[in-house]
Design a protein around this motif. Structure first.
Motif, mmCIF file in Angstrom:
data_model
loop_
_atom_site.group_PDB
_atom_site.id
_atom_site.type_symbol
_atom_site.label_atom_id
_atom_site.label_comp_id
_atom_site.label_asym_id
_atom_site.label_seq_id
_atom_site.Cartn_x
_atom_site.Cartn_y
_atom_site.Cartn_z
ATOM 1 N N ARG A 130 -75.438 93.759 36.064
ATOM 2 C CA ARG A 130 -76.579 94.673 36.164
ATOM 3 C C ARG A 130 -77.894 93.901 36.268
ATOM 4 N N ALA A 131 -77.988 92.778 35.549
ATOM 5 C CA ALA A 131 -79.193 91.969 35.625
ATOM 6 C C ALA A 131 -79.410 91.425 37.031
ATOM 7 N N LEU A 132 -78.332 90.963 37.676
ATOM 8 C CA LEU A 132 -78.464 90.450 39.042
ATOM 9 C C LEU A 132 -78.878 91.569 40.004
ATOM 10 N N ASP A 133 -78.343 92.763 39.781
ATOM 11 C CA ASP A 133 -78.711 93.893 40.657
ATOM 12 C C ASP A 133 -80.198 94.190 40.546
ATOM 13 N N TRP A 134 -80.737 94.172 39.356
ATOM 14 C CA TRP A 134 -82.165 94.471 39.186
ATOM 15 C C TRP A 134 -83.039 93.348 39.735
ATOM 16 N N THR A 179 -79.279 83.797 34.769
ATOM 17 C CA THR A 179 -78.245 84.813 34.591
ATOM 18 C C THR A 179 -76.888 84.293 35.052
ATOM 19 N N LYS A 180 -76.872 83.561 36.156
ATOM 20 C CA LYS A 180 -75.613 83.005 36.627
ATOM 21 C C LYS A 180 -75.116 81.904 35.681
ATOM 22 N N SER A 181 -76.028 81.196 35.059
ATOM 23 C CA SER A 181 -75.608 80.217 34.052
ATOM 24 C C SER A 181 -74.961 80.911 32.869
ATOM 25 N N ASP A 182 -75.538 82.069 32.485
ATOM 26 C CA ASP A 182 -74.904 82.860 31.425
ATOM 27 C C ASP A 182 -73.505 83.308 31.840
ATOM 28 N N ALA A 183 -73.357 83.690 33.086
ATOM 29 C CA ALA A 183 -72.043 84.127 33.568
ATOM 30 C C ALA A 183 -71.047 82.973 33.562
ATOM 31 N N ALA A 184 -71.533 81.780 33.892
ATOM 32 C CA ALA A 184 -70.639 80.609 33.860
ATOM 33 C C ALA A 184 -70.161 80.334 32.452
ATOM 34 N N ASP A 198 -66.491 84.492 36.612
ATOM 35 C CA ASP A 198 -66.578 83.750 37.859
ATOM 36 C C ASP A 198 -67.127 84.584 39.006
ATOM 37 N N ASP A 199 -66.751 85.874 39.054
ATOM 38 C CA ASP A 199 -67.240 86.712 40.159
ATOM 39 C C ASP A 199 -68.757 86.810 40.131
ATOM 40 N N THR A 200 -69.301 86.992 38.976
ATOM 41 C CA THR A 200 -70.761 87.043 38.849
ATOM 42 C C THR A 200 -71.374 85.673 39.111
ATOM 43 N N ARG A 201 -70.705 84.630 38.645
ATOM 44 C CA ARG A 201 -71.238 83.287 38.802
ATOM 45 C C ARG A 201 -71.349 82.867 40.263
#
Length: 1910
Positions: free
Chosen positions: A456-460, A486-491, A496-499
């Motif tokens: 959701r953060a990436l979408d915004w 945000t991608k670092s948080d996903a990593a 992985d999909d978000t990253r």
């Protein structure tokens, strides 16, 4: 006693005297009352009626007197005692039933306590505090006891009454703020409500009345306005808490009444009145909400109240106001369910706005969570927002942002997101330019991130970028930064999909292409700044960029840049599943594109910069690729070795451990040599780096170039320079750092510019800059750096500290003249005691730094495997530069560590360290470091006497440096690969085995376990492991570059590091040559090369740095030039050609002149100068000997009181006289004089005789060199040398063939011996049992291994020389040279040179200075052991300090371990002082050293006689024929005698050779299959005659080996000689020793003593005979003797000579080891040396290799039958359990092969203090292995270093059955002897249990101090 008024008591307390009178009167009354009350209850003296009033008034009077002013301490003390007495009276009355008001007395005493505390009477205050505690505790117990029976109202009354006591605290100056009293009252009221079930009107009325009575009463101290305000504020807060509870129970009216009552008590306090009114509005709000009434007016009044607050309010008033506001908020929250209209809502907003302003004013952090509740309970959030948007949209957005921010800080992320998203949705529809768009979206994204909604953060973020539209280029950083985070948080979360999403995936095709590239470039830049692994993210982003800038687009320059970036990513991780291209392919493609890009005026700078970057990364990627291939190859080789290892383990177990440490590293050595597959042809790999330097050199022309990123360019220049440094190209590195510094300076980056200049300065210092000549200033700056670095914790500071430690090591290497004691102390106070420990700490810190960057999830023994593979985050930013700098620093530090360790005699450890560093260097393919390390290894082999191994190492260096070597590694050219990367997931990590536990000390190349294991070098290391037999290497070819012209520009001639290696190669090769002429030519080539290289360096540096440096004299190759002179001098001394004496003296003087410092501090020059001075002294001695027409050994006879009397010359055999005339340089003896010439050959079995004859013939056929030095006179201009030079351990220039503990002349050729040994290999030395030999006892199996047999034979004689000066001046000159040489070395002495200088100087001093002579003799022994002991103690101190600094261990040790820890630290510090070398100033020699030595004699343990024996000669490293014997004893002066043995029929040198021959014959006999021949051979190898000759060699002086007798007759006899001793050279100490040993002396020996002293008076001889006769039959000495033997004499069994065989004798490596053990005994009363051995605390290891079945059968039943004993039998022990056993048990018994090093090696022994006495019944378990010119080494020394009290072992290999007889006799007799029984006495007796008493029985010896049964 009358009861007075309070004022009268106050007057009576005006002085101390009256106070004492009042105290005594009161005490009498109280005592009488108590006595009467206890005796007769009905009697009353009247005290009970007025006693309470009297005590009350006295206490109040004391309170007033203490508050009236300052009193003297005595008066204060009397008043406090009076208060205590009055309280005692109060308590007596209470016990009798007279009651008082609760807490009445406590309140008064509390005020007295406050006043006493303020007066500083802490002792009195403590007593009053205890009194208060006792009374309150008693009252609390009473309440608890009666609590269960009290009614709720009574309990409430008591509890509130107790809390009023806490209210008193608020009226004092020491009150804490904020008060906890309101919270306590709230808890009491809640408990009251719970006990009542629910409040009724009566309950509430009772509560209100109690509060009014107890809390609304008058103040105690109303005159203090501040305290009054504080007390009133606390009361108001109490009321607020109670009102809140009443409102909850729907008693609002009672709450209002309570507030009105409180309002009456705060007149005059405006702030508190407004606070109470605000609370009243809160109660009204709660009531209105409950009834559904109108609330807007109440909100308006609340807001008005907040606006009307006074400007200045106290902290207490402000706190009460905030509590009232919180009550309003609570009322609002409790009534929100009814909803509010617009009017009420606006009024509420008005109040909340005022509340916010108040909070901001008070700097409080509170949250308006009520606002969210209001909005949710309104008609709907959208309706509210729409209403408010119509009113004021901008104000609403700002307000909502503030509210969202507060919610975010309170971690209410979903609530905050719910508010923020409403505004953001409105902004997505229509976004006015004036609104804070970035803040709104930032809060929305952050709320989603923190809430875990990363998608959701990436979408915004995508919506945010779309809302910005064309403004995005002005606001790139914030949205893209949040995208990356945000991608670092996903990593980290594993999503992985978000990253793997990129901005292009989210934005699609709607964004302009140029804008998209800007966004992606910014994303890529931010990924580089992240500290984690972002390789996959960078890869995906670059895939998008390359897709946009495809080959058909005009963005060629950009595409080349992206390709270079992609190479950096692919270089450090495996992307083979996503691309078919390698990192090198990407860089090649980038370079191709850059070459086709047309150059214009606008892009010229950018194009050059991009080409330079691509070339730089082409070099790095190629290096990394080659490195990975090398690592993979080593893995395969290691796997093959593991398979072969299983086959090797099938071989028989070695019978001793002399070569155990060598064998541990054999595989590692093989891997190192297999990795050497490159030479100077590989230098073409650096062509991209050279092109890079050329491009950047042309790019920088003063101004900042127009490049993509100037700062990145400057950092890349630093990276290039770091790579040049790693490759050993220092001039190119210097230029690179200068370019970087200039560009950083132009950019205004002062820090990085200074850093680049620092690197340049280090290179200049390495090249020989004289800047370091200011020692004092340098040390001062160094200490500042070390102090500052300890306060910072970053990788840069750690690296700086490691460099500082290395610099400290160099300073500590300087001699004591250059670095005086004060400066040295400033360094050593930081824990760096020697150059070795400082260098070790620096190396350890570098290793820790590597591990800090890489993590611990790998095999710490293989650091180089992970430096390049397991770390992805090192591939970006400054970490890349730091990585290569760190690797370069590790290699340089390792090289220096090898040099320092080898200079201290730790050749095994230095060699292991060298191999570990070679592994890293070969992986990096750093040719200069590989070649330098190989040369260092060759030098180490030369020091060990392994000439062939050294030659092989030099051959490897030649292969590396020559261009003609072909390793057959041509690679096929790879076909062109199309660049088409694909986005995807990261590759799955490869599975790896469990990483071993990290060692406490250094890991990998710095691992302490590597320091204790030395690889054995064999011929198979360079060839196939299956090759047999090993072939000798071919004749070496010369190094081709040595013949190059001075103008040659090849790498060997133009690159400094490689040229320096070639010089070292020539010097070592010269030392290895047997042809003197070839050796001379090699040194001449080295000298010429030094000059040409120095000239080239001077020219290059002048052009590079500045024109002013043209006249600068660099000292880089000064040490090499000095080594040329030293090698030439030593060669001339060895050869001694006639006519070369002038050349010798000229070479010595030239060397001494060359060794003088030229501005720079070069620590290596000190030892070289010392060696030159020693050679000059030797030359002088030879000249003096020829001048006096005597042998060099007789040169110093005049300074000794005793010399052997002259004997008539006898006709001797030619070969014998020739042998005695020799002055051998090597430590070996010609085979012609071997044991075969002195052994009765008839008794040796025929097989042995036949082989011996063959060996004899082969030995005679060998050609040997005869070297005869011929020196002319000492030059008249030979000057005395002042000891002012810089020492640094020298490199050995002469060594002999490697030898083991017992080197000997072989009686069999190596081929024949191999043939014999293979016949019985399967039976381990035992012949096959014959059917016809039943009557003969079986020959016993041997526990031994093969030893080296080849020996080098040198022969030197002197020609007659002509002297030039007087004899006295010449003798003084010799002493001056020796003294100067000694002072250059004594602070960190090298074992190869220092003992010779000590002994030569001691011989020259003789009896003229007996203390100095004995001191020098002690200093010459055990030098390597002292170095080892010092390192071990410093390591233990460091570990202890580390453990003490650990918080957990520190807390755990507070109660029990603190004292023992301090004792341990003191013990180690004292040991460090004992073992360390003296570093006093040369002007204090010998006074300081003699004083220290005298103190050491006082510290010797009582009853111990220390005897030091050394074999001395004039030449260095020769086996001399003169014994130097020194006797040391507490309370006695040292006695030193010189015993020449050259004129004896069989000198000591011959005895040593005979001993070697006997042991070699023993090995040969063990291979005989016939039993009868076996026994005949064994009996023939008897050392009985040799033992007799050993004793005869000592003559009368063997008496010095015995302790003094305790017979009182000795003193009587000594007094009889007082007159006779006058005028003689015989001292009273010598006479006492001689008379004490009267039973041993014969008339010829007494006559020899007297005549040798020059005493011709026969009456003295008769008197001496009489004294000896009187003492002959009396008590013999019963003390203990400690023998300290040099590396030669330790091979002989001195314990078995007749005078010592029955006595208590042990050995020690040095005097300092004796003192260390004595100190341990004194410091630890529980150690074995102090309390003895407990026979029940035994651990045994019996037959662990399972190949001694007979031995196991003999002892198994006995050992396993002892219930208290622990151990293993017939199986290998667990090393950890064995290590624990030796640290906890009292006795360790090992019966097996060797010393058990395969189960308990030196590393494990040194891990902990060894408590147990070690009895090692194995072959050669106590033998010391002597290699080359080094001192003996063996695991037995490690036992002593670890504190083992005594180690018993065998001096040579033994047979199992005879040794079992000895073992059984010793253990049974000693362990059953009872308390106080000495092990050593039983040792002497048990020798007779063997059949071969003089070969097997003579083998056991002991190291340590005596031990006894507990």
């Amino acid at each position: 006693m009358k009861c007075l008024r309070t004022e009268e008591y106050v007057q009576q307390l005006s002085c101390v005297k009256d106070t004492v009178v009042l105290h005594d009167e009161l005490k009498v009354n109280i005592d009488f009352y108590v006595h009467v009350r206890l005796g007769t209850k009905h009697v009353d003296d009247g005290f009970g009626t007025y006693g309470r009033t009297m005590c009350d008034r006295i206490i109040r009077a004391c309170n007033q007197r203490l508050g009236s002013g300052s009193l003297d301490p005595a008066h204060q003390e009397q008043i406090v005692e009076l208060v205590e007495l009055a309280v005692q009276g109060f308590e007596s009355l209470e016990e009798s039933g007279i009651q008082s008001s609760p807490f009445y007395l406590e309140k008064i005493v509390f005020h007295i306590l406050q006043k006493v505390t303020s007066l500083g009477a802490h002792g009195s205050a403590c007593r009053l505090g205890q009194l208060m505690y006792r009374r309150l505790k008693r009252l609390s117990a009473e309440v608890q006891a009666s609590g269960s029976t009290l009614l709720p109202r009574d309990r409430l009354h008591c509890q509130l009454q107790a809390l009023t006591f806490r209210l008193l605290e608020q009226g004092s100056s020491s009150a804490s703020f904020p008060s906890k009293l309101p919270m306590f009252v709230e808890e009491v009221v809640v408990e009251y409500e719970r006990s009542c079930g629910s409040f009724t009107h009566d309950d509430v009325s009772f509560l209100s009345s109690e509060l009014r009575e107890l809390f609304f009463g008058p103040l105690i101290n109303p005159q203090d306005s501040a305290l009054t305000c504080l007390s009133l504020a606390v009361r108001c807060e109490v009321v607020f808490k109670v009102c809140k509870l009443l409102c909850k129970s729907r008693f609002s009216a009672e709450a209002v009444g309570l507030l009105h009552g409180a309002l009456e008590g705060v007149d005059g306090h405006v702030g508190l009145r407004l606070t109470l009114r605000l609370a009243d509005r809160a109660v009204q709000l709660h009531s209105a909400f409950s009834l559904g009434g109108e609330c807007s007016k109440a909100f308006t009044e609340c807001a008005r109240s907040l606006r009307g607050l006074p400007r200045v309010m106290s902290a207490a008033e402000s706190h009460a106001l905030l509590e009232a506001c919180q009550l309003v908020v609570w009322a609002l929250e409790a009534g929100q369910c009814k909803g509010m209209d617009e009017t009420t809502l606006l009024a509420c907003f008005s109040f909340l706005e005022e509340y916010q302003e108040l909070l901001l004013t008070q700097q409080k952090v509170r949250l308006y969570n009520i606002l969210l509740v209001l909005i949710n309970t309104f008609y709907s959030a959208c309706k509210l927002i729409s209403i408010l948007i119509c009113l004021f949209f901008f104000s609403l957005v700002c307000a909502v942002n503030n509210v969202v921010y507060e919610l975010f800080n309170r971690k209410l992320y979903e609530g905050a997101f719910g508010l923020a998203v409403i505004v953001c949705q409105e902004l997505c529809k229509d976004c006015p330019s004036s609104l804070p768009v970035n803040r709104c979206f930032t809060l929305t994204v952050q709320c989603s991130r923190r809430g875990g909604q990363l998608e959701r953060a990436l979408d915004w973020i995508v919506r945010w970028i779309r809302v910005l539209g064309t403004q995005i280029l002005d606001h790139l950083t914030e949205p893209v930064s949040l995208w990356v985070k945000t991608k670092s948080d996903a990593a980290r979360a594993g999503e992985d999909d978000t990253r793997l999403r990129t901005l292009r995936d989210g934005l699609g095709e709607a964004i302009d292409e140029d804008v998209m590239m800007c966004l992606l470039e910014e994303e890529l830049r931010l990924y580089k700044e992240q500290t984690g692994d972002t390789a996959q993210e960078r890869y995906n982003t670059l895939c998008d960029l390359l897709d946009i800038c495809h080959e058909e687009t005009p963005h060629t320059l950009r595409r080349a840049t992206y390709l270079c970036e992609m190479a950096q990513v692919v270089c450090y991780q495996d992307f083979s599943q996503q691309t078919d291209c390698s990192a090198v392919d990407f860089t090649h493609e980038a370079l191709r594109l850059l070459e086709v890009e047309p150059e214009t005026a606008e892009n010229a700078d950018r194009l050059k910069d991009e080409k330079a970057h691509a070339s730089l990364w082409l070099y790095i990627c190629t290096l990394e690729t080659n490195l990975q291939e090398a690592v993979d190859t080593e893995k395969r080789l290691r796997a093959v070795q593991e398979e072969n290892k299983m086959e090797v383990n099938m071989d028989p177990v070695p019978t001793n451990d002399l070569e155990y440490e060598d064998k541990q590293k054999s595989q590692e050595s093989q891997l190192v040599y297999d990795g050497l597959r490159f030479n100077l042809l590989a230098q073409k790999l650096s062509e991209p780096l050279d092109r890079c330097l050329s491009l950047w050199r042309s790019l920088l022309k003063g101004s900042v170039p127009a490049v993509r990123d100037p700062k990145l360019t400057a950092s890349s220049m630093t990276l290039m320079a770091a790579l040049y440094t790693l490759m050993g190209k220092h001039l190119q590195a210097l230029e690179g750092y200068q370019l970087a510094a200039a560009l950083f300076h132009s950019l205004g980056d002062a820090q990085n510019s200074a850093n680049a200049f620092c690197h340049s300065a280090r290179i200049l210092l390495y090249l020989g800059s004289p800047t370091l000549a200011q020692v004092e200033c340098g040390v001062s700056c160094l200490m500042e750096v070390i102090k500052e670095s300890t306060q910072h914790h970053s990788k840069s500071w750690y690296l700086l500290r490691a460099r500082a430690l290395q610099t400290a090591s160099e300073y500590l290497s300087l001699d004591t003249q250059t670095l005086d004691s004060q400066l040295r102390q400033s360094i050593t106070q930081h824990g760096m005691k020697t150059s070795d420990t400082a260098q070790y700490e620096g190396l350890k810190l570098l290793c820790s730094l590597v591990m800090m960057l890489l993590g611990n999830g790998f095999d710490c023994l293989k650091i180089f495997l992970v430096i390049f593979n397991l770390v992805c985050f090192l591939s970006v930013g400054d970490s890349v530069v730091f990585k290569w700098l760190l690797l370069s620093e590790v290699l340089v530090c390792s090289e220096r560590m090898v040099i320092v360790r080898s200079s201290s005699g730790a050749v095994h450890e230095a060699k292991a360290q060298c191999l570990e560093a070679l592994k890293l260097a070969t992986k990096l393919q750093t040719l200069s470091h590989c070649a330098e390390l190989l040369v260092l290894k060759a030098e180490l082999e030369l020091m060990k006497g392994a000439n062939e191994a050294s030659s092989l190492d030099l051959e490897q260096v030649r292969n590396l440096l020559d261009l003609c070597t072909d390793f057959g590694q041509g690679k096929q050219q790879k076909s062109e690969v199309k660049i088409k990367p694909r986005k995807g997931r990261p590759a799955a990590p490869s599975s790896s085995g469990h990483a071993p536990e990290e060692d406490d000390d250094l890991c990998g190349i710095l691992s302490s376990r590597a320091f204790l294991k030395e690889p054995v070098e064999t011929m198979s290391r360079l060839g196939s492991q299956g090759a047999s037999p090993p072939l000798k290497p071919k004749r070496q070819h010369g190094l081709s570059c040595l013949t190059h012209a001075d103008t040659c520009s090849c790498p060997c001639c133009s690159e400094l590091s490689v040229a320096r290696v070639s010089i070292h190669w020539a010097l070592l090769q010269a030392d290895l040559q047997t042809d003197p002429e070839r050796s001379r030519r090699l040194r001449q080539s080295a000298r010429k090369r030094c000059r040409s290289v120095a000239a080239k360096l001077q020219s290059s540096l002048a052009a590079l740095v500045s024109k002013k440096s043209a006249g600068l004299s660099l000292s880089l190759l000064q040490a090499e030039q000095c080594k040329v002179h030293l090698g030439t001098v030593l060669q001339l001394l060895r050869t001694g050609d006639k006519g070369k004496s002038t050349v010798l003296w000229e070479e010595i003087e030239a060397g001494l002149e060359a060794v003088m410092p030229k501005g720079a501090l070069t620590p290596e020059l000190g030892p070289i100068r010392a060696a030159l001075l020693g050679a000059k002294a030797v030359s002088c001695c030879l000249a003096l000997a020829m001048k006096k027409q005597c042998t060099p050994e007789e040169l110093f006879s005049s300074v000794w009181d005793w010399n052997p009397p002259k004997v008539k010359p006898q006709l001797k055999l030619k070969n014998e006289s020739k042998h005695r005339s020799k002055s051998p340089v090597s430590d070996t003896i010609p085979p012609e004089a071997g044991a075969a010439c002195h052994t009765d050959v008839k008794t040796i079995p025929p097989a042995v005789v036949e082989k011996s004859e063959k060996k004899q013939n082969a030995s005679n056929s060998k050609t040997s060199r005869t070297l005869k030095p011929a020196l002319n006179s000492i030059p008249s201009d030979a000057k005395r040398v002042n000891p002012t030079v810089e020492p640094e351990p020298p490199r050995r220039t002469r060594t002999t063939k490697k030898s083991t503990a017992l080197p000997s002349t072989s009686c069999l050729s190596s081929e024949e011996e191999t043939g014999l040994s293979t016949q019985t290999r399967t039976r381990r030395g035992r012949a096959k049992k014959s059917q016809s030999s039943e009557a003969t006892e079986e020959p016993e199996r041997m526990r031994m291994i093969k030893e080296d047999e080849d020996e080098v034979v040198l022969d030197i004689s002197l020609e007659e020389l002509r002297g030039s000066d007087t004899e006295m001046n010449d003798a003084e000159a010799v002493q001056s040279y020796l003294r100067s040489s000694w002072l250059l070395l004594h602070h960190f002495p090298p074992p190869s040179l220092f003992p010779h200088i000590c002994l030569l100087l001691a011989q020259s001093l003789g009896q003229t200075d007996p203390i100095s002579t004995a001191m020098l003799h002690a200093q010459s022994l055990g030098v390597s052991t002292r170095h080892h002991l010092t390192r071990h103690v410093v390591s233990q101190l460091r570990k202890l300090k580390k453990s003490c600094n650990d918080v957990t261990e520190g807390l755990g040790a507070l109660s029990l371990e603190e004292t023992s820890g301090a004792t341990q630290s003191q013990k180690l510090s004292a040991l460090e002082q004992i073992f360390s070398f003296n570093s006093s100033h040369p002007t204090q020699f010998p006074q300081t050293h003699c004083h220290q030595f005298t103190q050491q004699l006082k510290d010797l343990p009582a009853g111990i006689t220390v005897c030091m024996l050394s074999l001395t000669g004039v030449y260095p490293d020769e086996i001399g024929s003169t014994i130097l014997l020194t006797r040391l004893e507490r309370g006695s002066n040292p006695i030193t005698v010189r015993i020449p043995t050259a004129d004896r029929k069989r000198s000591v040198a011959v005895l040593l050779e005979e001993m070697d021959g006997v042991l070699k014959g023993q090995k040969q006999v063990s291979t005989v299959a016939e039993k009868s021949q076996w026994w005949e051979g064994r009996k023939a190898l008897d050392v009985r005659k040799m033992l007799e000759e050993m004793e005869e060699a000592l003559g009368v002086w063997r008496t010095l080996l015995l302790p003094l007798t305790s017979d009182p007759e000795l003193e009587v006899q000594v007094k009889c000689f007082q007159k006779a001793l006058k005028g003689t050279k015989i001292t009273e100490d010598i006479l006492k020793v001689v008379l004490s040993a009267s039973p041993l002396l014969s008339l010829p020996e007494l006559q020899c003593l007297v005549e040798g002293m020059g005493q011709q008076d026969k009456d003295f001889l008769r008197l001496l005979q009489g004294g000896v006769a009187k003492l002959r039959g009396r008590e013999e000495p019963q003390g203990h003797t400690v023998l300290i033997l040099d590396k030669f004499l330790q091979r002989l069994p001195w314990e078995n000579i007749a005078s010592l065989k029955s006595r208590s004798v042990t050995r020690m490596p040095s005097l300092h080891a004796v003192l260390g053990h004595s100190h341990l005994k004194e410091m630890d009363s529980s150690c074995v040396l102090s309390c003895g051995v407990n026979p029940k605390k035994v651990y045994y290891v019996l037959n662990p290799d399972r190949n001694l079945p007979d031995t196991e059968n003999r002892f198994k039943e006995w050992f396993t039958g002892e219930r208290a004993w622990r151990g293993v039998c017939g199986t290998a022990p667990d090393p950890d359990k064995l290590q624990e056993a030796v640290t906890t048990r009292d006795l360790y018994i090992y019966i097996g092969h060797g010393a058990g090093a395969r189960f308990l090696d030196a590393q494990r022994v040194l891990k902990g203090p060894v408590r147990a006495v070690a009895l090692l019944f194995g072959c050669s378990s106590a033998a010391l292995s002597v290699h080359g010119h080094q001192e003996g080494t063996g695991i037995i020394l490690s036992y002593l270093t670890a504190g083992c009290p005594l180690v018993l072992g065998n001096l040579w290999d033994v047979t199992d059955r005879d040794l079992d007889r000895f073992t059984s006799a010793l253990l049974q007799s000693w362990l059953s002897a009872g308390s106080g029984s000495s092990l050593l006495q039983h040792l002497a007796q048990s020798r007779n249990a063997t059949h071969l008493k003089h070969i097997i029985g003579a083998a056991p010896i002991a190291y340590g101090l005596p031990v006894y049964i507990h």
